[in-house]
Design a protein around this motif. Structure first.
Motif, PDB file in Angstrom:
ATOM      1  N   MET A   1       0.841  -1.167   0.146  1.00  0.00           N
ATOM      2  CA  MET A   1      -0.170  -0.030   0.018  1.00  0.00           C
ATOM      3  C   MET A   1       0.777   1.216  -0.043  1.00  0.00           C
ATOM      4  SD  MET A   1      -3.099   1.179   0.060  1.00  0.00           S
ATOM      5  CE  MET A   1      -4.336   1.805   0.653  1.00  0.00           C
ATOM      6  N   ILE A   2       2.005   1.028   0.741  1.00  0.00           N
ATOM      7  CA  ILE A   2       2.990   2.382   0.839  1.00  0.00           C
ATOM      8  C   ILE A   2       3.483   2.676  -0.450  1.00  0.00           C
ATOM      9  CG2 ILE A   2       4.908   3.206   1.904  1.00  0.00           C
ATOM     10  CD1 ILE A   2       4.058   2.066   4.540  1.00  0.00           C
ATOM     11  N   LYS A   3       3.849   1.589  -1.129  1.00  0.00           N
ATOM     12  CA  LYS A   3       4.801   1.721  -2.593  1.00  0.00           C
ATOM     13  C   LYS A   3       3.717   2.351  -3.308  1.00  0.00           C
ATOM     14  CE  LYS A   3       8.425  -1.261  -2.101  1.00  0.00           C
ATOM     15  NZ  LYS A   3       9.720  -0.409  -2.449  1.00  0.00           N
ATOM     16  N   GLU A   4       2.355   1.845  -3.259  1.00  0.00           N
ATOM     17  CA  GLU A   4       1.207   2.388  -4.410  1.00  0.00           C
ATOM     18  C   GLU A   4       0.861   3.958  -4.024  1.00  0.00           C
ATOM     19  OE1 GLU A   4      -3.490   1.895  -5.164  1.00  0.00           O
ATOM     20  OE2 GLU A   4      -2.168   0.075  -4.608  1.00  0.00           O
ATOM     21  N   GLN A   5       1.090   4.271  -2.718  1.00  0.00           N
ATOM     22  CA  GLN A   5       1.042   5.813  -2.461  1.00  0.00           C
ATOM     23  C   GLN A   5       2.188   6.409  -2.918  1.00  0.00           C
ATOM     24  OE1 GLN A   5       0.191   5.496   2.037  1.00  0.00           O
ATOM     25  NE2 GLN A   5      -1.989   5.294   1.416  1.00  0.00           N
ATOM     26  N   ASP A   6       3.280   5.755  -2.836  1.00  0.00           N
ATOM     27  CA  ASP A   6       4.583   6.326  -3.197  1.00  0.00           C
ATOM     28  C   ASP A   6       4.538   6.583  -4.728  1.00  0.00           C
ATOM     29  OD1 ASP A   6       5.694   6.755  -0.559  1.00  0.00           O
ATOM     30  OD2 ASP A   6       6.612   4.813  -1.026  1.00  0.00           O
ATOM     31  N   GLN A   7       3.894   5.735  -5.310  1.00  0.00           N
ATOM     32  CA  GLN A   7       3.985   5.870  -6.938  1.00  0.00           C
ATOM     33  C   GLN A   7       2.906   6.830  -7.276  1.00  0.00           C
ATOM     34  OE1 GLN A   7       5.995   4.053  -9.013  1.00  0.00           O
ATOM     35  NE2 GLN A   7       5.309   5.552 -10.324  1.00  0.00           N
ATOM     36  N   ILE A   8       1.835   6.978  -6.600  1.00  0.00           N
ATOM     37  CA  ILE A   8       0.852   8.000  -6.972  1.00  0.00           C
ATOM     38  C   ILE A   8       1.455   9.415  -6.870  1.00  0.00           C
ATOM     39  CG2 ILE A   8      -1.486   8.769  -6.241  1.00  0.00           C
ATOM     40  CD1 ILE A   8      -2.315   5.875  -5.714  1.00  0.00           C
ATOM     41  N   ARG A   9       2.147   9.618  -5.497  1.00  0.00           N
ATOM     42  CA  ARG A   9       2.789  10.812  -5.339  1.00  0.00           C
ATOM     43  C   ARG A   9       3.660  11.300  -6.148  1.00  0.00           C
ATOM     44  NH1 ARG A   9       2.399  10.606  -0.205  1.00  0.00           N
ATOM     45  NH2 ARG A   9       3.880   8.878   0.083  1.00  0.00           N
ATOM     46  N   ARG A  10       4.644  10.330  -6.761  1.00  0.00           N
ATOM     47  CA  ARG A  10       5.556  10.424  -7.840  1.00  0.00           C
ATOM     48  C   ARG A  10       4.787  11.041  -9.065  1.00  0.00           C
ATOM     49  NH1 ARG A  10      10.809   7.725  -8.400  1.00  0.00           N
ATOM     50  NH2 ARG A  10       9.908   6.194  -6.784  1.00  0.00           N
ATOM     51  N   ASP A  11       4.005   9.967  -9.602  1.00  0.00           N
ATOM     52  CA  ASP A  11       3.198  10.327 -10.595  1.00  0.00           C
ATOM     53  C   ASP A  11       2.794  11.896 -10.595  1.00  0.00           C
ATOM     54  OD1 ASP A  11       3.955   7.773 -11.463  1.00  0.00           O
ATOM     55  OD2 ASP A  11       1.791   7.226 -11.394  1.00  0.00           O
ATOM     56  N   SER A  12       2.032  12.055  -9.557  1.00  0.00           N
ATOM     57  CA  SER A  12       1.603  13.492  -9.414  1.00  0.00           C
ATOM     58  C   SER A  12       2.708  14.670  -9.555  1.00  0.00           C
ATOM     59  CB  SER A  12       0.721  13.637  -7.997  1.00  0.00           C
ATOM     60  OG  SER A  12       0.349  14.936  -7.854  1.00  0.00           O
ATOM     61  N   THR A  13       3.748  14.364  -8.785  1.00  0.00           N
ATOM     62  CA  THR A  13       4.786  15.468  -9.150  1.00  0.00           C
ATOM     63  C   THR A  13       5.178  15.543 -10.159  1.00  0.00           C
ATOM     64  OG1 THR A  13       5.572  14.616  -6.657  1.00  0.00           O
ATOM     65  CG2 THR A  13       7.198  15.818  -8.093  1.00  0.00           C
ATOM     66  N   ILE A  14       5.453  14.277 -11.137  1.00  0.00           N
ATOM     67  CA  ILE A  14       5.814  14.345 -12.417  1.00  0.00           C
ATOM     68  C   ILE A  14       4.952  15.305 -13.322  1.00  0.00           C
ATOM     69  CG2 ILE A  14       6.342  13.055 -14.579  1.00  0.00           C
ATOM     70  CD1 ILE A  14       7.469  10.868 -12.663  1.00  0.00           C
TER      71      ILE A  14
ATOM     72  N   SER B   1      11.062   3.034 -10.952  1.00  0.00           N
ATOM     73  CA  SER B   1      10.428   2.064  -9.705  1.00  0.00           C
ATOM     74  C   SER B   1      11.130   2.339  -8.397  1.00  0.00           C
ATOM     75  CB  SER B   1      10.353   0.742 -10.087  1.00  0.00           C
ATOM     76  OG  SER B   1      10.025  -0.020  -8.899  1.00  0.00           O
ATOM     77  N   ASP B   2      10.236   2.619  -7.374  1.00  0.00           N
ATOM     78  CA  ASP B   2      11.190   2.568  -6.057  1.00  0.00           C
ATOM     79  C   ASP B   2      11.473   1.288  -5.731  1.00  0.00           C
ATOM     80  OD1 ASP B   2      10.326   5.242  -5.688  1.00  0.00           O
ATOM     81  OD2 ASP B   2       8.275   4.525  -4.547  1.00  0.00           O
ATOM     82  N   GLY B   3      11.350   0.261  -6.370  1.00  0.00           N
ATOM     83  CA  GLY B   3      11.750  -1.059  -6.013  1.00  0.00           C
ATOM     84  C   GLY B   3      13.254  -1.485  -6.408  1.00  0.00           C
ATOM     85  N   GLY B   4      13.761  -0.388  -7.154  1.00  0.00           N
ATOM     86  CA  GLY B   4      15.278  -0.360  -7.440  1.00  0.00           C
ATOM     87  C   GLY B   4      15.350  -0.593  -8.836  1.00  0.00           C
ATOM     88  N   TYR B   5      16.755  -0.821  -9.326  1.00  0.00           N
ATOM     89  CA  TYR B   5      17.134  -0.992 -10.771  1.00  0.00           C
ATOM     90  C   TYR B   5      16.366  -2.087 -11.304  1.00  0.00           C
ATOM     91  CZ  TYR B   5      20.240  -1.002 -14.835  1.00  0.00           C
ATOM     92  OH  TYR B   5      20.723  -1.029 -16.082  1.00  0.00           O
ATOM     93  N   LEU B   6      16.301  -3.248 -10.847  1.00  0.00           N
ATOM     94  CA  LEU B   6      15.714  -4.354 -11.676  1.00  0.00           C
ATOM     95  C   LEU B   6      14.269  -4.121 -11.832  1.00  0.00           C
ATOM     96  CD1 LEU B   6      17.497  -7.448  -9.918  1.00  0.00           C
ATOM     97  CD2 LEU B   6      17.925  -6.246 -12.490  1.00  0.00           C
ATOM     98  N   HIS B   7      13.490  -3.530 -10.727  1.00  0.00           N
ATOM     99  CA  HIS B   7      12.202  -3.442 -10.830  1.00  0.00           C
ATOM    100  C   HIS B   7      11.974  -2.197 -11.939  1.00  0.00           C
ATOM    101  CE1 HIS B   7      11.263  -5.124  -6.795  1.00  0.00           C
ATOM    102  NE2 HIS B   7      10.604  -5.724  -7.585  1.00  0.00           N
ATOM    103  N   THR B   8      13.012  -1.511 -12.139  1.00  0.00           N
ATOM    104  CA  THR B   8      12.798  -0.423 -13.218  1.00  0.00           C
ATOM    105  C   THR B   8      12.833  -0.940 -14.645  1.00  0.00           C
ATOM    106  OG1 THR B   8      13.550   1.645 -11.641  1.00  0.00           O
ATOM    107  CG2 THR B   8      13.786   1.839 -14.053  1.00  0.00           C
TER     108      THR B   8
END
Length: 186
Positions: free
Chosen positions: A1-14, A131-138
């Protein structure tokens, strides 16, 4: 859930960044960007003329203010074009045209049917698929975007990719190294 919120926040910032800085991305570099687009169109023009089709369909993912699409439509006036961008500010900078659709969409979840496009253009977009999950997730995220775009291509369609690359005096590939280091930090 936190990762999803972080992604939403990052998307909004971009999204806010690009919407609030259209002058920087559109106006400041317009002449040099038009030259890049001209070179890319010269390259793709040879291939598309061999297809001997006038009813081309093109999708520009992260198409911003539509410079590439507009130049494409000038060269191929019977084509249909779609400019998809994450930023409403960038889409607002587009010139309206009957043969051009503007779609607010994320490159990771495009709302198009399979085999819809002869040409798909990605210009300096993939470095934003982080991705916040690091290089491999990116890398997995980038691979997922490319796989989804492949499904949108018609048979014999082409995917144009231009990505930014920065050379550094102190260390070769410093930009890639820094991106890797930042995305793999815990």
């Amino acid at each position: 859930m936190i990762k999803e919120q972080d992604q939403i926040r990052r998307d909004s910032t971009i999204r806010e960044h690009f919407s609030g800085n259209t002058e920087l991305y559109v106006d400041k570099y317009e002449s040099s960007y038009r030259e890049l687009c001209r070179n890319r169109l010269d390259f793709v023009d040879r291939y598309l003329r061999e297809l001997n089709r006038e009813d081309l369909a093109i999708l520009d993912v992260g198409g911003g203010a539509g410079v590439f699409i507009d130049m494409f439509l000038e060269r191929f006036p019977k084509a249909r074009a779609c400019c998809a961008d994450f930023s409403s500010g960038m889409l607002d900078r587009n010139k309206r045209a009957p043969s051009k659709a503007l779609v607010a969409a994320d490159a990771r979840a495009l709302p198009f049917l399979p085999a819809s496009f002869d040409v798909i253009d990605l210009d300096a977009l993939l470095h934003h698929v982080i991705s916040d999950g690091g290089y491999l997730h990116t890398i997995d995220g980038i691979a997922g975007v490319l796989a989804s775009l492949h499904r949108l291509l018609k048979p014999n369609g082409i995917l144009l990719i231009r990505e930014i690359y920065h050379e550094y005096i102190l260390k070769d590939n410093l930009g890639s190294y820094l991106l890797y280091t930042v995305t793999t930090r815990r």
